[in-house]
Scaffold this active site. Structure first.
Site, PDB file in Angstrom:
ATOM      1  N   LYS A  19       0.867  -1.111  -0.024  1.00  0.00           N
ATOM      2  CA  LYS A  19      -0.064   0.058   0.094  1.00  0.00           C
ATOM      3  C   LYS A  19       0.924   1.203   0.026  1.00  0.00           C
ATOM      4  CE  LYS A  19      -3.817   2.309   2.264  1.00  0.00           C
ATOM      5  NZ  LYS A  19      -4.822   2.132   3.431  1.00  0.00           N
ATOM      6  N   ASP A 117     -14.190   3.722  10.132  1.00  0.00           N
ATOM      7  CA  ASP A 117     -14.252   3.893   8.809  1.00  0.00           C
ATOM      8  C   ASP A 117     -15.054   2.438   8.122  1.00  0.00           C
ATOM      9  OD1 ASP A 117     -14.690   5.267   6.409  1.00  0.00           O
ATOM     10  OD2 ASP A 117     -12.381   5.030   5.746  1.00  0.00           O
TER      11      ASP A 117
END
Length: 385
Positions: A19, A117
């Protein structure tokens, strides 16, 4: 917030996911530092969780003043992609996904880690059915400092909890609210409070009930319990888990019943009996009456003729034998015995008496007569039965 690349770890000889955190040019130094620190926080939060529904983090490195997270590679699609490409999901599959995400959240909450989230884009679905909660980029532990500026709200407005939208203290129930909104989107194809823009959407989150959910079916009560405005009245993890397990069990039973081929029920009928043989009797001539046998049974038509035909020879033989015996006994009587004049000389009596027994009945004659009588008795017995 970042881009995920598929890479190959040459040292460990395996594929990994990397990532990359995107830092835009011109970003103030303070915000740059905050973004890098948030990336490290994500790596630490995920690394603490050893759970099948949480993505595994192998390492985090920093290169060119930006962090890179090394984690397991998953051949998967996000729940958001599945909804967009394939449409809504059935309640059974949504309950299974919800149960896996809930289990991951419980593992995080035990370590005082809040995801903050939870949304369809952060839920990955693998081909083998594995469900993985990813992107702990805005996760926060209680012992870590806040990284948000005053008035800055992290998270997606469509899935954020009312207490967070109001800027009030929040905790594990906030993640459960986001889970309820995520499951709603999987069932209905859209978030429960989406109004197009962030401000109207957050206003609906705080003040309005969720939109109707015609496709929720048995999950409607679960969704409404998770979307409760008041965090104190919102369903907790244990109640939610129990309800979703019940829904999964009921839906699986129903599906198995619908997919199973119908069972043929054998009719309970009496065993077939032996066929009855009905012999039609010939018409009886007019003016005749049936002969009554022993026990009230009528003799069958034609039975008399058969009896006469079978017994006639036997009767004839018996009568002939008897006649011979009688004639032998009577042929030598004197005329005086009968009262008639005798034509024989007077000296004939002694001779006549001798001649009367000169040819007596033989044993053969007697046996023939006895046999005829026995045969007649057997025939009568057979016909009578």
């Amino acid at each position: 917030m970042g881009t995920v690349w598929r890479a190959f770890d040459q040292l460990l000889q395996r594929e990994v996911a990397v990532k990359e955190v995107l830092i835009h040019d011109g970003l103030p130094d303070r915000e740059r530092e905050m973004l890098c620190e948030r990336t490290f926080r994500e790596a630490r939060a995920a690394a603490q969780l050893d759970h099948s529904s949480v993505i595994r983090v192998y390492d985090v490195v920093q290169d060119s003043d930006r962090p890179w997270i090394i984690m397991e590679v998953l051949d998967s699609r996000s729940l958001a992609e599945i909804i967009a490409d394939d449409g809504i999901l059935p309640p059974l599959r949504v309950a299974e996904i919800g149960l896996s995400v809930l289990s991951a959240l419980q593992a995080a909450h035990k370590l005082d880690i809040l995801h903050r989230d939870v949304k369809p884009g952060n839920v990955l679905i693998c081909p083998n059915g594995r469900v993985v909660l990813t992107d702990f980029g805005v996760a926060r532990s209680p012992n870590e400092s806040r990284l948000t500026s005053t008035g800055l709200l992290l998270g997606s407005p469509q899935y954020i909890a009312p207490e967070r939208a109001r800027g009030r203290p929040f905790g594990a129930p906030s993640d459960l609210f986001s889970l309820g909104a995520t499951l709603y989107a999987a069932l209905e194809g859209k978030p429960p409070f989406d109004r197009g823009e962030p401000i109207p959407t957050m206003t609906a989150v705080v003040c309005e009930p969720p939109d109707p959910m015609p496709n929720a079916g048995p999950l409607e009560d679960v969704i409404l319990g998770l979307l409760e405005k008041n965090a104190d009245e919102r369903w907790d993890a244990e109640r939610t888990k129990s309800a979703m397990r019940a829904v999964i069990a009921a839906e699986r039973r129903r599906n198995s019943t619908e997919e199973a081929p119908p069972r043929r029920i054998r009719e309970q009928t009496a065993p077939p009996s032996a066929p009855k043989i009905v012999k039609k009797l010939p018409d009886r001539p007019r003016g005749t009456t049936p002969t009554k046998h022993r026990g009230g049974r009528h003799r069958r038509s034609g039975e008399g003729d058969l009896f006469t035909a079978l017994t006639r020879p036997i009767m004839t033989a018996a009568e002939a034998t008897a006649a011979i015996v009688v004639s032998r006994n009577n042929s030598g009587r004197h005329a005086s015995d009968t009262g008639l004049p005798s034509a024989a000389p007077a000296t004939a009596p002694s001779v006549a008496k001798e001649s009367a027994w000169a040819n007596p009945p033989t044993w053969g004659m007697l046996i023939a007569a006895f046999t005829a009588a026995i045969g007649l008795g057997i025939l009568l017995a057979v016909l009578a039965s």
